[in-house]
Design a protein around this motif. Structure first.
Motif, PDB file in Angstrom:
ATOM      1  N   ILE A 206      -0.243  24.700  31.383  1.00  0.00           N
ATOM      2  CA  ILE A 206      -1.171  23.353  31.590  1.00  0.00           C
ATOM      3  C   ILE A 206      -1.804  23.001  30.497  1.00  0.00           C
ATOM      4  O   ILE A 206      -2.397  23.916  29.784  1.00  0.00           O
ATOM      5  N   GLY A 207      -1.796  21.591  30.171  1.00  0.00           N
ATOM      6  CA  GLY A 207      -2.454  20.977  28.986  1.00  0.00           C
ATOM      7  C   GLY A 207      -3.022  19.778  29.234  1.00  0.00           C
ATOM      8  O   GLY A 207      -2.537  19.243  30.292  1.00  0.00           O
ATOM      9  N   MET A 208      -4.210  19.407  28.806  1.00  0.00           N
ATOM     10  CA  MET A 208      -4.996  18.154  29.250  1.00  0.00           C
ATOM     11  C   MET A 208      -5.586  17.769  28.119  1.00  0.00           C
ATOM     12  O   MET A 208      -5.449  18.171  26.662  1.00  0.00           O
ATOM     13  N   SER A 209      -5.511  16.192  27.862  1.00  0.00           N
ATOM     14  CA  SER A 209      -6.015  15.551  26.920  1.00  0.00           C
ATOM     15  C   SER A 209      -7.309  15.372  26.995  1.00  0.00           C
ATOM     16  O   SER A 209      -8.037  15.705  27.915  1.00  0.00           O
ATOM     17  N   CYS A 210      -7.903  14.657  25.878  1.00  0.00           N
ATOM     18  CA  CYS A 210      -9.286  14.243  25.951  1.00  0.00           C
ATOM     19  C   CYS A 210      -9.542  13.206  27.226  1.00  0.00           C
ATOM     20  O   CYS A 210      -8.511  12.821  27.769  1.00  0.00           O
ATOM     21  N   ALA A 211     -10.715  13.011  27.841  1.00  0.00           N
ATOM     22  CA  ALA A 211     -10.838  12.261  28.938  1.00  0.00           C
ATOM     23  C   ALA A 211     -11.918  11.240  28.602  1.00  0.00           C
ATOM     24  O   ALA A 211     -12.531  11.479  27.663  1.00  0.00           O
ATOM     25  N   PHE A 212     -11.539   9.894  29.109  1.00  0.00           N
ATOM     26  CA  PHE A 212     -12.752   8.963  28.897  1.00  0.00           C
ATOM     27  C   PHE A 212     -13.105   8.248  30.286  1.00  0.00           C
ATOM     28  O   PHE A 212     -12.079   8.281  31.293  1.00  0.00           O
ATOM     29  N   GLN A 213     -14.265   7.826  30.298  1.00  0.00           N
ATOM     30  CA  GLN A 213     -14.794   7.144  31.278  1.00  0.00           C
ATOM     31  C   GLN A 213     -14.153   5.841  31.636  1.00  0.00           C
ATOM     32  O   GLN A 213     -14.071   4.939  30.791  1.00  0.00           O
ATOM     33  N   ILE A 214     -13.666   5.587  32.957  1.00  0.00           N
ATOM     34  CA  ILE A 214     -13.420   4.258  33.380  1.00  0.00           C
ATOM     35  C   ILE A 214     -14.394   3.334  33.559  1.00  0.00           C
ATOM     36  O   ILE A 214     -15.419   3.686  34.192  1.00  0.00           O
ATOM     37  N   PRO A 215     -14.245   2.242  32.923  1.00  0.00           N
ATOM     38  CA  PRO A 215     -15.319   1.161  33.101  1.00  0.00           C
ATOM     39  C   PRO A 215     -15.646   0.826  34.514  1.00  0.00           C
ATOM     40  O   PRO A 215     -14.676   0.898  35.372  1.00  0.00           O
ATOM     41  N   PRO A 216     -16.938   0.720  34.923  1.00  0.00           N
ATOM     42  CA  PRO A 216     -17.326   0.672  36.509  1.00  0.00           C
ATOM     43  C   PRO A 216     -16.702  -0.557  37.137  1.00  0.00           C
ATOM     44  O   PRO A 216     -16.342  -0.442  38.505  1.00  0.00           O
ATOM     45  N   ARG A 217     -16.537  -1.661  36.347  1.00  0.00           N
ATOM     46  CA  ARG A 217     -15.794  -3.020  37.026  1.00  0.00           C
ATOM     47  C   ARG A 217     -14.353  -2.498  37.513  1.00  0.00           C
ATOM     48  O   ARG A 217     -13.826  -3.001  38.506  1.00  0.00           O
ATOM     49  N   ILE A 218     -13.585  -1.681  36.539  1.00  0.00           N
ATOM     50  CA  ILE A 218     -12.251  -1.431  36.918  1.00  0.00           C
ATOM     51  C   ILE A 218     -12.265  -0.219  37.915  1.00  0.00           C
ATOM     52  O   ILE A 218     -11.366  -0.261  38.806  1.00  0.00           O
ATOM     53  N   LEU A 219     -13.101   0.413  37.840  1.00  0.00           N
ATOM     54  CA  LEU A 219     -13.070   1.520  38.536  1.00  0.00           C
ATOM     55  C   LEU A 219     -13.324   1.128  40.059  1.00  0.00           C
ATOM     56  O   LEU A 219     -12.589   1.519  41.074  1.00  0.00           O
ATOM     57  N   LYS A 220     -14.169   0.254  40.365  1.00  0.00           N
ATOM     58  CA  LYS A 220     -14.438  -0.582  41.654  1.00  0.00           C
ATOM     59  C   LYS A 220     -13.336  -0.785  42.257  1.00  0.00           C
ATOM     60  O   LYS A 220     -12.957  -0.810  43.523  1.00  0.00           O
ATOM     61  N   LEU A 221     -12.281  -1.628  41.276  1.00  0.00           N
ATOM     62  CA  LEU A 221     -11.068  -2.232  42.014  1.00  0.00           C
ATOM     63  C   LEU A 221     -10.134  -1.105  42.455  1.00  0.00           C
ATOM     64  O   LEU A 221      -9.400  -1.080  43.353  1.00  0.00           O
ATOM     65  N   VAL A 222     -10.259   0.200  41.414  1.00  0.00           N
ATOM     66  CA  VAL A 222      -9.135   1.313  41.953  1.00  0.00           C
ATOM     67  C   VAL A 222      -9.810   1.808  43.194  1.00  0.00           C
ATOM     68  O   VAL A 222      -9.001   2.074  44.160  1.00  0.00           O
ATOM     69  N   LEU A 223     -10.967   2.010  43.480  1.00  0.00           N
ATOM     70  CA  LEU A 223     -11.769   2.567  44.577  1.00  0.00           C
ATOM     71  C   LEU A 223     -11.863   1.836  45.748  1.00  0.00           C
ATOM     72  O   LEU A 223     -11.199   2.061  47.063  1.00  0.00           O
ATOM     73  N   GLU A 224     -12.157   0.664  45.774  1.00  0.00           N
ATOM     74  CA  GLU A 224     -12.337  -0.338  46.773  1.00  0.00           C
ATOM     75  C   GLU A 224     -11.117  -1.284  47.395  1.00  0.00           C
ATOM     76  O   GLU A 224     -10.886  -1.220  48.287  1.00  0.00           O
ATOM     77  N   GLN A 225     -10.374  -1.700  46.226  1.00  0.00           N
ATOM     78  CA  GLN A 225      -9.157  -2.404  46.633  1.00  0.00           C
ATOM     79  C   GLN A 225      -8.003  -1.435  46.389  1.00  0.00           C
ATOM     80  O   GLN A 225      -6.744  -2.101  46.825  1.00  0.00           O
ATOM     81  N   LYS A 226      -7.894  -0.116  46.158  1.00  0.00           N
ATOM     82  CA  LYS A 226      -6.815   0.652  46.089  1.00  0.00           C
ATOM     83  C   LYS A 226      -5.737   0.353  45.136  1.00  0.00           C
ATOM     84  O   LYS A 226      -4.586   0.672  45.462  1.00  0.00           O
ATOM     85  N   LEU A 227      -6.066  -0.113  44.025  1.00  0.00           N
ATOM     86  CA  LEU A 227      -5.266  -0.536  43.091  1.00  0.00           C
ATOM     87  C   LEU A 227      -4.873   0.653  42.077  1.00  0.00           C
ATOM     88  O   LEU A 227      -6.029   1.444  41.915  1.00  0.00           O
ATOM     89  N   ASP A 228      -3.834   0.655  41.484  1.00  0.00           N
ATOM     90  CA  ASP A 228      -3.721   1.602  40.294  1.00  0.00           C
ATOM     91  C   ASP A 228      -4.272   1.180  39.400  1.00  0.00           C
ATOM     92  O   ASP A 228      -4.644   0.060  39.334  1.00  0.00           O
ATOM     93  N   LEU A 229      -4.538   2.163  38.156  1.00  0.00           N
ATOM     94  CA  LEU A 229      -5.158   1.706  37.074  1.00  0.00           C
ATOM     95  C   LEU A 229      -4.765   0.383  36.292  1.00  0.00           C
ATOM     96  O   LEU A 229      -5.523  -0.371  35.816  1.00  0.00           O
ATOM     97  N   SER A 230      -3.446   0.439  36.333  1.00  0.00           N
ATOM     98  CA  SER A 230      -2.935  -0.746  35.606  1.00  0.00           C
ATOM     99  C   SER A 230      -3.095  -1.929  36.089  1.00  0.00           C
ATOM    100  O   SER A 230      -3.463  -2.931  35.773  1.00  0.00           O
ATOM    101  N   GLN A 231      -2.915  -1.982  37.616  1.00  0.00           N
ATOM    102  CA  GLN A 231      -3.156  -3.229  38.249  1.00  0.00           C
ATOM    103  C   GLN A 231      -4.647  -3.588  38.268  1.00  0.00           C
ATOM    104  O   GLN A 231      -4.924  -4.913  38.179  1.00  0.00           O
ATOM    105  N   ALA A 232      -5.559  -2.460  38.288  1.00  0.00           N
ATOM    106  CA  ALA A 232      -7.125  -2.725  38.272  1.00  0.00           C
ATOM    107  C   ALA A 232      -7.424  -3.346  36.876  1.00  0.00           C
ATOM    108  O   ALA A 232      -8.309  -4.433  36.820  1.00  0.00           O
ATOM    109  N   CYS A 233      -6.702  -2.771  35.835  1.00  0.00           N
ATOM    110  CA  CYS A 233      -7.015  -3.566  34.489  1.00  0.00           C
ATOM    111  C   CYS A 233      -6.786  -4.894  34.213  1.00  0.00           C
ATOM    112  O   CYS A 233      -7.565  -5.788  33.934  1.00  0.00           O
ATOM    113  N   LYS A 234      -5.565  -5.164  34.861  1.00  0.00           N
ATOM    114  CA  LYS A 234      -5.201  -6.634  35.004  1.00  0.00           C
ATOM    115  C   LYS A 234      -6.101  -7.321  35.649  1.00  0.00           C
ATOM    116  O   LYS A 234      -6.281  -8.646  35.348  1.00  0.00           O
ATOM    117  N   ALA A 235      -6.514  -7.017  36.820  1.00  0.00           N
ATOM    118  CA  ALA A 235      -7.204  -7.539  37.862  1.00  0.00           C
ATOM    119  C   ALA A 235      -8.549  -8.108  37.292  1.00  0.00           C
ATOM    120  O   ALA A 235      -9.282  -9.105  37.397  1.00  0.00           O
TER     121      ALA A 235
END
Length: 137
Positions: free
Chosen positions: A61-90
């Motif tokens: 296993i290898g991993m990349s650097c990680a970066f924080q998801i902006p709160p407004r985008i994360l809220k869409l992922v967690l509350e509306q169950k959007l994937d990250l691409s959908q949340a970014c567009k929304a």
């Protein structure tokens, strides 16, 4: 959308095993599985890429650097169950329906200092540490 590091790792392993099986599973075959997902940490969520290099016996296993998801985008992922691409567009950080096919959210947030290809490449290189350091792995 994998929501934990465990889910992301499991997805990478499943992809690697499928690639290995599709190759015929010959000796000296090294198959790769790549999965991006979220990593919850201290109340925040980070995006990370996990790569599994699978040789038919073990996952490396290898991993990349990680970066924080902006709160407004994360809220869409967690509350509306959007994937990250959908949340970014929304959230209107992009107009793309396929953010991952381009520079990715990391490219947008870093203002092109880091793009999705580089982030994925970093995880691949880390997954290959075992191949050059057999005595340690």
């Amino acid at each position: 959308q994998p929501m934990t590091l465990e889910e992301t790792s499991r997805g990478a392993k499943q992809r690697a095993e499928a690639a290995y099986a599709a190759s015929g599973g010959h000796a000296r075959t090294l198959a790769f599985g790549i999965e991006s997902g979220l990593l919850p940490l201290a109340g925040d969520h980070f995006d990370v890429c996990v790569v599994s290099a699978y040789d038919g016996a073990a996952h490396h296993i290898g991993m990349s650097c990680a970066f924080q998801i902006p709160p407004r985008i994360l809220k869409l992922v967690l509350e509306q169950k959007l994937d990250l691409s959908q949340a970014c567009k929304a959230a209107q950080i992009t107009t793309s329906n396929q953010l991952g096919a381009g520079k990715g959210l990391i490219g947008i947030l870093s203002r092109d200092r880091v793009n999705r290809c580089e982030y994925t490449s970093q995880a691949i290189r880390c997954a290959l540490f075992f191949a050059e350091n057999c005595e340690w792995y």
